[in-house]
Design an enzyme around this catalytic site. Structure first.
Site, short mmCIF file in Angstrom:
data_model
loop_
_atom_site.label_atom_id
_atom_site.label_comp_id
_atom_site.label_asym_id
_atom_site.label_seq_id
_atom_site.Cartn_x
_atom_site.Cartn_y
_atom_site.Cartn_z
N ARG A 1 0.79 -1.15 0.03
CA ARG A 1 -0.08 0.15 -0.05
C ARG A 1 0.76 1.23 0.07
NH1 ARG A 1 -4.87 -1.08 3.21
NH2 ARG A 1 -5.38 -1.86 1.33
N ARG B 1 13.80 -6.34 4.42
CA ARG B 1 12.61 -7.09 4.90
C ARG B 1 11.61 -6.82 4.01
NH1 ARG B 1 12.72 -9.50 10.87
NH2 ARG B 1 15.26 -9.12 11.31
N ARG C 1 -0.58 7.01 11.15
CA ARG C 1 -1.14 5.68 10.66
C ARG C 1 -2.65 5.77 9.94
NH1 ARG C 1 -2.62 0.58 10.79
NH2 ARG C 1 -4.39 0.01 11.89
N SER D 1 -7.23 -0.29 7.91
CA SER D 1 -8.23 -0.74 8.19
C SER D 1 -8.80 -1.14 9.58
CB SER D 1 -8.61 -1.79 7.00
OG SER D 1 -7.76 -2.93 7.43
N ASP E 1 -14.89 -4.04 8.68
CA ASP E 1 -15.89 -5.05 9.34
C ASP E 1 -16.64 -4.87 10.68
OD1 ASP E 1 -16.13 -8.08 9.67
OD2 ASP E 1 -15.24 -7.76 11.63
N ARG F 1 -13.57 -0.56 -1.53
CA ARG F 1 -12.54 -0.58 -0.56
C ARG F 1 -11.44 0.45 -1.09
NH1 ARG F 1 -9.73 -4.62 3.40
NH2 ARG F 1 -11.93 -5.53 3.26
#
Length: 240
Positions: free
Chosen positions: A25, A44, A88, A91, A208, A222
């Site tokens: 993202r 990483r 930040r 979702s 959710d 979304r």
């Protein structure tokens, strides 16, 4: 000691950071919203990109899942790279029937039973506020953009609650009825910001809810909603 997880030249990290969980993202945001951006971290595969949003230099970086992961990257950004502001973006779920799927929520602070804060700084505090000044920038910007956002405290858990019920955690939460959303990282970010005397806030899109089991969120819905949240975060973080 040198940073181990975010490794780049200091000047390649902007003082303002957008912080999605998913490094892909971060890539999406850089490609869609930034200009003259460069990939500045691949350690990483936790991608970080720095580029311009309007005339302001912005870094957008993934932070992974859970308090330990976000804590590492937030600390390195604040401590080694002199980052001043982090928003930040992610979702979340909700246990509040007044919050609907696809609502954008601004966290005024995060409550958690996590031991992260004790491990980090020997404190047993369970609630940390987000930055009031950064939150004001977000609220003011949302009003200018005509965007509705919900505000309130959030709950940070150490488990992904769709897999594992957290009724026992909710029952023990003294601000249960005030919570607007539940996620997995805000508590650690806000604690690190407090220890480093920096600013942190959090915007989440609710995806959710037990109160809307029949509301299906398509990939297109979304993406559109997350883009609105990203746009709000970008417009807010460039405020001086």
């Amino acid at each position: 000691m040198e940073p181990l997880h975010l490794v780049t030249d200091k000047e390649r990290i902007a003082p303002r950071v957008l912080f999605p969980g998913d490094p892909l993202r971060a890539k999406y945001i850089a490609e869609k919203f930034l200009t003259d951006y460069k990939l500045v971290n691949t350690v990483r595969n936790m991608y970080a990109y720095t580029g311009y949003y309007k005339d302001k230099l912005i870094t957008v970086m993934g932070h992974g899942m859970g308090c330990p992961s976000v804590g590492i990257y937030a600390y390195e950004l604040y401590h080694f790279y002199d980052v001043e502001k982090i928003i930040r973006i992610g979702s979340a779920g909700t246990y509040n029937e007044n919050i609907k799927k696809l609502d954008v929520c601004l966290s005024t602070g995060s409550y958690s039973e996590s031991s992260f804060a004790y491990h980090w700084s020997k404190t047993r505090e369970k609630f940390f506020e987000s930055s009031q000044s950064l939150n004001k920038d977000i609220v003011d910007t949302a009003q200018v953009l005509g965007m509705e956002i919900k505000q309130g405290p959030t709950l940070t858990t150490d488990t992904f609650d769709p897999y594992m019920p957290i009724d026992h955690i909710l029952d023990d939460c003294p601000i249960k009825n005030e919570l607007v959303a539940v996620e997995m990282e805000g508590f650690a970010l806000m604690h690190i910001a407090k220890t480093e005397n920096k600013q942190a806030s959090m915007l989440v899109t609710v995806v959710d809810s037990q109160f809307e089991p029949n509301v299906i969120i398509t990939p297109e819905m979304r993406e559109t909603n997350l883009d609105q949240m990203i746009y709000l975060a970008l417009e807010s973080i460039i405020k001086d």
